[in-house]
Design a protein around this motif. Structure first.
Motif, mmCIF file in Angstrom:
data_model
loop_
_atom_site.group_PDB
_atom_site.id
_atom_site.type_symbol
_atom_site.label_atom_id
_atom_site.label_comp_id
_atom_site.label_asym_id
_atom_site.label_seq_id
_atom_site.Cartn_x
_atom_site.Cartn_y
_atom_site.Cartn_z
ATOM 1 N N TRP A 267 -19.276 13.074 -76.170
ATOM 2 C CA TRP A 267 -18.821 13.916 -76.574
ATOM 3 C C TRP A 267 -20.644 14.856 -76.885
ATOM 4 C CZ3 TRP A 267 -18.240 14.440 -82.528
ATOM 5 C CH2 TRP A 267 -17.434 15.599 -82.834
ATOM 6 N N ALA A 268 -20.181 15.652 -76.642
ATOM 7 C CA ALA A 268 -21.666 16.872 -76.823
ATOM 8 C C ALA A 268 -21.564 17.131 -78.061
ATOM 9 C CB ALA A 268 -20.903 18.209 -75.193
ATOM 10 N N ILE A 269 -20.939 17.236 -79.279
ATOM 11 C CA ILE A 269 -21.416 17.066 -80.128
ATOM 12 C C ILE A 269 -22.078 16.298 -80.735
ATOM 13 C CG2 ILE A 269 -20.503 18.579 -81.952
ATOM 14 C CD1 ILE A 269 -20.204 20.276 -79.962
ATOM 15 N N GLU A 270 -21.620 15.237 -80.745
ATOM 16 C CA GLU A 270 -21.747 13.880 -81.148
ATOM 17 C C GLU A 270 -23.828 13.430 -80.728
ATOM 18 O OE1 GLU A 270 -22.440 10.413 -83.111
ATOM 19 O OE2 GLU A 270 -21.515 12.426 -83.230
ATOM 20 N N PHE A 271 -23.823 13.867 -79.177
ATOM 21 C CA PHE A 271 -25.451 14.117 -79.126
ATOM 22 C C PHE A 271 -25.994 14.941 -79.969
ATOM 23 C CE2 PHE A 271 -23.592 12.528 -74.268
ATOM 24 C CZ PHE A 271 -23.790 11.066 -75.014
ATOM 25 N N ALA A 272 -25.600 16.506 -79.501
ATOM 26 C CA ALA A 272 -26.046 17.114 -80.896
ATOM 27 C C ALA A 272 -26.555 16.497 -81.899
ATOM 28 C CB ALA A 272 -25.578 18.466 -80.266
ATOM 29 N N ARG A 273 -25.999 16.342 -82.776
ATOM 30 C CA ARG A 273 -25.563 15.544 -83.592
ATOM 31 C C ARG A 273 -26.414 14.984 -84.359
ATOM 32 N NH1 ARG A 273 -24.193 12.624 -87.276
ATOM 33 N NH2 ARG A 273 -23.284 10.904 -85.439
ATOM 34 N N LEU A 274 -26.750 13.912 -83.181
ATOM 35 C CA LEU A 274 -27.767 12.836 -83.731
ATOM 36 C C LEU A 274 -29.444 12.777 -83.335
ATOM 37 C CD1 LEU A 274 -25.700 9.689 -81.778
ATOM 38 C CD2 LEU A 274 -26.202 10.404 -84.472
ATOM 39 N N GLU A 275 -29.096 14.297 -82.050
ATOM 40 C CA GLU A 275 -30.417 14.741 -81.760
ATOM 41 C C GLU A 275 -30.877 15.221 -83.043
ATOM 42 O OE1 GLU A 275 -31.661 16.203 -77.711
ATOM 43 O OE2 GLU A 275 -30.683 14.804 -77.062
ATOM 44 N N SER A 276 -30.013 16.346 -83.529
ATOM 45 C CA SER A 276 -30.920 17.252 -84.610
ATOM 46 C C SER A 276 -31.866 16.104 -86.169
ATOM 47 C CB SER A 276 -29.721 18.004 -84.979
ATOM 48 O OG SER A 276 -28.323 17.380 -85.907
ATOM 49 N N LEU A 277 -30.535 15.366 -86.468
ATOM 50 C CA LEU A 277 -31.323 14.182 -87.086
ATOM 51 C C LEU A 277 -32.219 13.363 -87.055
ATOM 52 C CD1 LEU A 277 -27.620 12.932 -88.613
ATOM 53 C CD2 LEU A 277 -29.703 14.405 -89.628
ATOM 54 N N GLY A 278 -33.180 13.473 -85.373
ATOM 55 C CA GLY A 278 -33.990 12.782 -85.226
ATOM 56 C C GLY A 278 -34.114 12.196 -84.681
ATOM 57 N N MET A 279 -32.600 11.714 -84.115
ATOM 58 C CA MET A 279 -32.765 9.944 -83.128
ATOM 59 C C MET A 279 -32.753 10.078 -82.563
ATOM 60 S SD MET A 279 -31.299 8.278 -86.392
ATOM 61 C CE MET A 279 -31.134 9.138 -88.076
ATOM 62 N N ARG A 280 -33.056 8.410 -81.513
ATOM 63 C CA ARG A 280 -33.510 8.635 -80.536
ATOM 64 C C ARG A 280 -32.597 7.987 -79.897
ATOM 65 N NH1 ARG A 280 -37.262 3.867 -79.891
ATOM 66 N NH2 ARG A 280 -36.744 4.569 -78.037
ATOM 67 N N ILE A 281 -31.568 8.666 -78.363
ATOM 68 C CA ILE A 281 -30.084 8.171 -78.012
ATOM 69 C C ILE A 281 -30.515 7.571 -76.489
ATOM 70 C CG2 ILE A 281 -28.338 9.407 -76.490
ATOM 71 C CD1 ILE A 281 -28.153 11.653 -78.617
ATOM 72 N N LEU A 282 -30.092 6.383 -76.819
ATOM 73 C CA LEU A 282 -30.005 5.201 -75.698
ATOM 74 C C LEU A 282 -28.506 5.473 -75.148
ATOM 75 C CD1 LEU A 282 -31.112 2.425 -77.356
ATOM 76 C CD2 LEU A 282 -32.745 3.779 -76.308
ATOM 77 N N PRO A 283 -28.342 6.038 -73.936
ATOM 78 C CA PRO A 283 -27.080 6.095 -73.320
ATOM 79 C C PRO A 283 -26.604 4.981 -72.435
ATOM 80 C CG PRO A 283 -28.947 7.627 -72.254
ATOM 81 C CD PRO A 283 -29.449 7.112 -73.242
ATOM 82 N N VAL A 284 -25.396 4.828 -72.543
ATOM 83 C CA VAL A 284 -24.843 3.601 -72.273
ATOM 84 C C VAL A 284 -23.339 3.997 -71.641
ATOM 85 C CG1 VAL A 284 -23.258 1.561 -72.926
ATOM 86 C CG2 VAL A 284 -24.857 2.031 -73.832
ATOM 87 N N PRO A 285 -24.059 3.686 -70.177
ATOM 88 C CA PRO A 285 -22.389 4.272 -69.262
ATOM 89 C C PRO A 285 -21.003 3.499 -69.960
ATOM 90 C CG PRO A 285 -23.856 3.734 -67.999
ATOM 91 C CD PRO A 285 -24.168 3.464 -69.512
ATOM 92 N N ARG A 286 -20.360 5.034 -69.369
ATOM 93 C CA ARG A 286 -18.889 4.737 -70.366
ATOM 94 C C ARG A 286 -17.855 4.036 -68.560
ATOM 95 N NH1 ARG A 286 -14.944 3.465 -74.106
ATOM 96 N NH2 ARG A 286 -12.839 3.135 -73.456
ATOM 97 N N ARG A 287 -17.292 2.706 -68.352
ATOM 98 C CA ARG A 287 -17.222 2.357 -67.769
ATOM 99 C C ARG A 287 -14.944 1.892 -67.967
ATOM 100 N NH1 ARG A 287 -21.092 3.242 -64.551
ATOM 101 N NH2 ARG A 287 -22.230 1.624 -64.534
ATOM 102 N N ALA A 288 -14.360 2.281 -67.097
ATOM 103 C CA ALA A 288 -12.858 1.922 -67.176
ATOM 104 C C ALA A 288 -12.782 1.280 -67.836
ATOM 105 C CB ALA A 288 -12.526 1.814 -65.884
ATOM 106 N N ASP A 289 -12.950 -0.335 -67.825
ATOM 107 C CA ASP A 289 -12.457 -0.675 -69.302
ATOM 108 C C ASP A 289 -13.845 -1.489 -70.505
ATOM 109 O OD1 ASP A 289 -14.972 -2.102 -68.395
ATOM 110 O OD2 ASP A 289 -14.700 -4.171 -67.826
ATOM 111 N N GLY A 290 -14.754 -0.397 -70.557
ATOM 112 C CA GLY A 290 -15.414 -0.394 -71.940
ATOM 113 C C GLY A 290 -17.076 0.434 -71.654
ATOM 114 N N PRO A 291 -18.155 0.122 -72.648
ATOM 115 C CA PRO A 291 -19.573 0.265 -72.656
ATOM 116 C C PRO A 291 -19.854 -1.086 -71.096
ATOM 117 C CG PRO A 291 -19.262 -0.472 -74.189
ATOM 118 C CD PRO A 291 -17.727 -0.214 -73.406
ATOM 119 N N ASP A 292 -20.787 -0.509 -70.000
ATOM 120 C CA ASP A 292 -21.482 -0.658 -69.453
ATOM 121 C C ASP A 292 -22.392 -2.538 -70.385
ATOM 122 O OD1 ASP A 292 -23.988 -2.599 -67.782
ATOM 123 O OD2 ASP A 292 -23.492 -0.440 -66.986
#
Length: 472
Positions: free
Chosen positions: A218-243
């Motif tokens: 969700w684009a808004i979630e990325f933006a919201r967390l970055e605005s709070l100064g968090m370090r985002i660790l992107p986890v690829p999403r697969r068909a059955d769940g996160p990588d």
């Protein structure tokens, strides 16, 4: 479209169009404008007109010229201030957000809900059309309250800190149907699901903390967390769940404190979590001591038997978040979270510091809608209507050369167009359509040929005709 019969010259119209997109962040700071020749071809005007329009944007401080490279949107707070005449009325919703490391275009989807590009269906939007959500039971629920002493009682005093007791009892019973065990005193009502996510972040995290977030997401979630100064660790999403392999590496290297997940009808892919993947995610959480926020915003569209982390975990390391804006009443702004008892004190304190309490009148009305079975029947009707829209949209998309990256499900389709969708989005804006390009759903916005479509609004054949022509 640009027109020679307008009271404005072609140059003024073209400059005004780009200026509006820059100020509403449909063109992000640092974005490159089309070359003079390309813009002239797209708009059907002479290169001289384009040069004159770009000169006007330069004079307004909205763009900068880079030698041998072209024109770029200026990336400075000064450049983002709207030039307006003295005494002009300022529409603050159309003003840009302060410059930051946030993916700038994340806000454009929100702004699109308030400032429609046209009266055409908007395939990039994340909500149902208003006429889909119309009902008679919502006005009835409010009339019941406003015709009794309850109007005075609920309006002339602050509500309960946790939220209206009647609604929390209704939500507790509703969660039983999806096997999430939450007593009424484990539930906190919020001003929408996004507010619930924000409460969790502000309570459990501090600036600089690493947070695992599914990608695409969700684009808004990325933006919201970055605005709070968090370090985002992107986890690829697969068909059955996160990588899970990527998650394990993050846990070893960064010791993240939180994982944000959409288990069911994931946005934008439509994927749903498998039991096996859910079990391994919970094992990682226990081993590496992090919490999981499960955003179940699309629960009303999903089968009750769908796998949810909160159901398997029993609200020990998990926090459940959901709301009613997508399915029922966007402007009632009612969401909620259900959390482990040990976290409730901190979460409630964050809510009180931000909003004190939430509007009990609407919460009590929603409780009646749930208890009377009205919400359930309403959701059933929308699911049936959505199934038909999805089938029609899939046929149209395939017939126009698109392919689906994931099996179509829920409200959204994740579509490969075969062309750069950032550039396509700008061209479609000229036709009155707002798209959701694939780059918007990644933390660092890499170029993408994907786009997210809303099945409820993308079933319009005229949109696909224009799409086919503009894509080329």
């Amino acid at each position: 479209m640009l027109t020679r019969t307008s009271t404005q010259s072609l140059t003024e119209q073209l400059a005004g169009r780009f200026a509006e997109r820059i100020r509403t962040r449909l063109l992000a700071p640092g974005a490159r404008l089309p070359s003079v020749r390309e813009c002239a071809r797209q708009q059907g005007v002479s290169p001289h007109t384009v040069v004159a329009a770009y000169d006007q944007l330069l004079a307004q401080g909205l763009v900068e010229a880079r030698r041998q490279r072209g024109f770029y949107v200026r990336d400075s707070a000064v450049a983002q201030q709207e030039v307006r005449a003295p005494g002009a009325v300022v529409n603050t919703l159309a003003m840009p957000l302060p410059a930051s490391g946030v993916p700038a275009d994340a806000s454009s989807l929100i702004r699109g809900m308030f400032h429609r590009q046209s009266d055409k269906p908007q395939p990039g939007m994340g909500v149902f059309p208003p006429d889909w959500m119309e009902s008679t039971f919502m006005p009835t629920s409010l009339r019941r309250l406003t015709s009794t002493r309850a109007l005075q009682d609920l309006s002339l005093q602050y509500g309960e800190p946790l939220g209206d007791a009647a609604l929390r009892r209704s939500l507790s019973q509703k969660l039983v149907s999806i096997n999430v065990p939450a007593a009424p005193d484990q539930i906190i009502t919020t001003i929408g699901a996004t507010h619930a996510l924000d409460i969790v972040s502000r309570t459990l995290l501090r600036a600089g903390d690493p947070v695992m977030v599914e990608e695409p997401g969700w684009a808004i979630e990325f933006a919201r967390l970055e605005s709070l100064g968090m370090r985002i660790l992107p986890v690829p999403r697969r068909a059955d769940g996160p990588d899970l392999e990527v998650m394990a590496k993050y846990c070893e290297a960064h010791s993240p404190k939180l994982f944000v997940s959409v288990s069911v009808l994931h946005n934008p892919t439509g994927y749903s979590l498998s039991p096996g993947s859910a079990h391994r995610v919970l094992q990682l959480a226990n081993k590496h001591d992090f919490h999981i926020v499960e955003d179940d915003t699309y629960s009303h569209l999903a089968p009750e038997h769908a796998t949810r982390l909160c159901a398997l975990d029993g609200l020990q390391r998990t926090i459940y978040v959901s709301g009613f804006a997508k399915i029922l009443a966007p402007n009632w702004r009612i969401g909620f979270l259900a959390a482990p008892p040990g976290l409730l004190g901190g979460l409630l304190e964050t809510k009180l510091l931000a909003t004190l309490t939430t509007p009990a009148l609407f919460e009590r009305a929603l409780a009646w809608c749930i208890d009377q079975g009205q919400l359930r029947r309403h959701a059933d009707r929308i699911r049936v209507r959505l199934d038909g829209a999805r089938a029609r949209t899939v046929k149209l998309a395939l017939s126009h050369g698109c392919t689906f990256v994931s099996e179509p499900a829920g409200l959204f389709g994740w579509v490969d167009t075969g062309v750069d969708t950032d550039a396509l989005t700008q061209r479609m804006l000229d036709e009155g359509y707002l798209l959701a390009p694939g780059s918007l759903f990644h933390a660092r916005r890499p170029p993408s040929t994907l786009m997210r479509i809303n099945f409820a609004t993308a079933q319009d054949a005229e949109f696909w005709k224009v799409f086919g022509r503009v894509r080329g």
